[in-house]
Design an enzyme around this catalytic site. Structure first.
Site, PDB file in Angstrom:
ATOM      1  N   HIS A 244       9.644  14.236   8.382  1.00  0.00           N
ATOM      2  CA  HIS A 244      10.264  13.690   9.590  1.00  0.00           C
ATOM      3  C   HIS A 244      11.166  12.523   9.150  1.00  0.00           C
ATOM      4  CE1 HIS A 244      10.503  11.293  13.295  1.00  0.00           C
ATOM      5  NE2 HIS A 244      10.141  12.377  13.975  1.00  0.00           N
ATOM      6  N   PRO A 245      12.371  12.365   9.731  1.00  0.00           N
ATOM      7  CA  PRO A 245      13.330  11.359   9.248  1.00  0.00           C
ATOM      8  C   PRO A 245      12.808   9.920   9.292  1.00  0.00           C
ATOM      9  CG  PRO A 245      14.080  12.389  11.313  1.00  0.00           C
ATOM     10  CD  PRO A 245      12.944  13.192  10.810  1.00  0.00           C
ATOM     11  N   THR A 246      12.002   9.576  10.262  1.00  0.00           N
ATOM     12  CA  THR A 246      11.480   8.200  10.319  1.00  0.00           C
ATOM     13  C   THR A 246       9.968   8.129  10.167  1.00  0.00           C
ATOM     14  OG1 THR A 246      11.283   8.315  12.743  1.00  0.00           O
ATOM     15  CG2 THR A 246      13.352   7.443  11.860  1.00  0.00           C
ATOM     16  N   ALA A 247       9.281   9.255  10.431  1.00  0.00           N
ATOM     17  CA  ALA A 247       7.810   9.227  10.449  1.00  0.00           C
ATOM     18  C   ALA A 247       7.189   9.911   9.234  1.00  0.00           C
ATOM     19  CB  ALA A 247       7.275   9.882  11.719  1.00  0.00           C
ATOM     20  N   GLY A 248       8.028  10.512   8.354  1.00  0.00           N
ATOM     21  CA  GLY A 248       7.520  11.081   7.114  1.00  0.00           C
ATOM     22  C   GLY A 248       6.573  12.243   7.306  1.00  0.00           C
TER      23      GLY A 248
ATOM     24  N   HIS B 265       0.844  -1.205   0.000  1.00  0.00           N
ATOM     25  CA  HIS B 265       0.000   0.000   0.000  1.00  0.00           C
ATOM     26  C   HIS B 265       0.875   1.249   0.000  1.00  0.00           C
ATOM     27  CE1 HIS B 265      -3.171   2.795   1.082  1.00  0.00           C
ATOM     28  NE2 HIS B 265      -4.060   1.831   0.948  1.00  0.00           N
TER      29      HIS B 265
ATOM     30  N   GLY C   7       3.769  22.541  10.360  1.00  0.00           N
ATOM     31  CA  GLY C   7       4.997  21.790  10.609  1.00  0.00           C
ATOM     32  C   GLY C   7       6.145  22.159   9.688  1.00  0.00           C
TER      33      GLY C   7
END
Lengths: 304, 304
Positions: B168-172, B82, B163
């Site tokens: 975000h580096p890991t959370a996009g 997905h 924002g």
């Protein structure tokens, strides 16, 4: 699944709003009870309370009701158009969700024993709780009314299911029983001819050869220039709304009369409408579990 | 009237049940939240949580969701079928009772600002919350996915609503928005000819000239020897179930094909079915107030 039982007690006070309010407040304050409606009829000198809850809440609500009503209502000074035999005249128990008629029958016996023990009032179990067919019909039990009840109860046939062999001096007697939810459902016809509504009412009602759980009569809606088939659906699970609607439509068509509209008076359980939606949309597997708001009701009990 | 808002966040974890459970438990524990469902799809590596509550509860639930999900989901190590751009990928807000789309739009802005401030994640408002038509479609926002999002956001057209200017580096990144309740509604036809289902789907769907709030396609139900018009009803108040059902019935009749049945997949608001009952029974004044179980939901807030 959360249990929802509806209790619709009728009390013999409909003229003194303060007194009705005191009794209603007592019921409302019972733990777990949700009081949904209080309707007073001054001509009948009678009020109907509608409250819901699980079995424990209904026990608490009925107990609070009697504690508040018995000292406040004296039938030796009561008059009104509606027949009555008790200060609290009748206590119907109606399974809505998560409870069966059998559950409500068991609850009615428990309540009957408790009322008789605490207040020395004779209790008659009626409708689905009745011990025999002769006790099923509330009108039969109530015959003689408060004033004639001492005499009536001398006949061993009218010994109460619980409590003393004669009526309470001021509170008379009470009927307690389980019954299916009753839906007041009216269908309006595009004609002024009351004979059409009368003929259709006759065709659909049980007594005339119609549906088992239908009572009906024709009513003139003069101000609308229409007539109405006024229906009491006494068990919508066995005789559903849509079947009666389609039957009325077909009978009306025979007279060249259209159905203009219909209405539900007062409250109805969700299932009564969901069954109609399921029928017409040919839904293969509709379950209450799929209705978001009903899921919300169910989840409450298990939520942390 | 008690407020019921549905929140259906999609998170990018569908393979580690322990991790999904930890996140779901955090949401469930938020005050006022009722978590109704958690569905994980390992192939998609994605889970969908369904919870409801009033605005304060949804605020608490979304806050708990991000606090639990951000440290547990690292998109640099995520793969699945997905498309996704965020650890928490999308947070839809759906008014069910006592709240309007406008209320949910306001709530989405509030949540967006809070998420951006607390987690330094860029937030894109979509659907009814979108600042412009270009931002309405979630698929458009998500294009490029997590891996391409740094590049995509260099274009000022893709500046976030809240924002930082980059992912975000890991959370996009996350999409938050209000939308009408979606109902998955399928109608089964008494033929094996998929062309009939396809033709009817084409006729009823918005894109082909049909109803504004209908998406539809034909599906082969080989095991039943039937075909299905599989429908997404994106606004049942404006395009109601019964209207689509009757249209499908009429179109099918043109091919001599009957409707065998229909089904609602998953949850639906009560009003979707009440509208159908009201239509077919020609109810003149059906109100939610008359449905006993819905009254119960409403009364809770005012009960002592």
């Amino acid at each position: 699944m959360r249990t929802v039982i509806e209790c619709v007690p009728n009390i013999s006070e409909g003229r003194d709003p303060a007194r009705v309010r005191e009794i209603a407040d007592a019921v409302r304050a019972a733990p777990g009870v949700r009081l949904l409606d209080v309707s007073s009829d001054p001509a009948h000198n009678r009020s109907v309370l509608t409250f819901v809850g699980d079995a424990a809440a209904v026990r608490a609500g009925v107990s609070a009701l009697f504690d508040a009503a018995i000292p406040r209502i004296d039938l030796t000074r009561h008059s009104g158009e509606h027949p009555r035999m008790g200060a609290v005249d009748v206590v119907p128990l109606i399974p809505i969700r998560g409870a069966t008629v059998a559950d409500c029958v068991a609850l009615s016996r428990e309540l009957g024993a408790a009322i008789a023990a605490r207040h020395a009032i004779p209790v008659f179990l009626y409708e689905d709780s009745a011990a025999s067919e002769a006790r099923r019909n509330l009108a039969e039990i109530r015959k003689g009314e408060f004033e004639g009840f001492g005499e009536k109860m001398k006949d061993p046939l009218w010994a109460p299911d619980f409590g003393p062999a004669g009526p309470h001096p001021t509170a008379g007697a009470v009927a307690v029983g389980a019954r299916a939810p009753l839906i007041a459902y009216n269908i309006n016809l595009g004609t002024k001819d009351l004979r059409v509504a009368d003929a259709i009412a006759k065709a659909i009602r049980h007594i005339g050869g119609g549906f088992r759980f239908v009572k009906a009569m024709g009513v003139d809606l003069a101000d609308r220039g229409q007539v109405q088939v006024s229906i009491n659906m006494t068990n919508f699970r066995k005789t559903p709304l849509h079947r009666v609607f389609e039957c009325v439509k077909s009978e009306a068509a025979r007279y060249g009369v259209p159905i203009v509209g219909s209405e539900i008076v007062g409250l109805a359980p969700a299932d009564a409408l969901l069954m109609a939606a399921g029928h017409y949309l040919r839904l293969e597997n509709l379950s209450s579990e799929q209705i978001l708001e009903l899921r919300l009701l169910e989840e409450e009990e298990t939520a942390p």
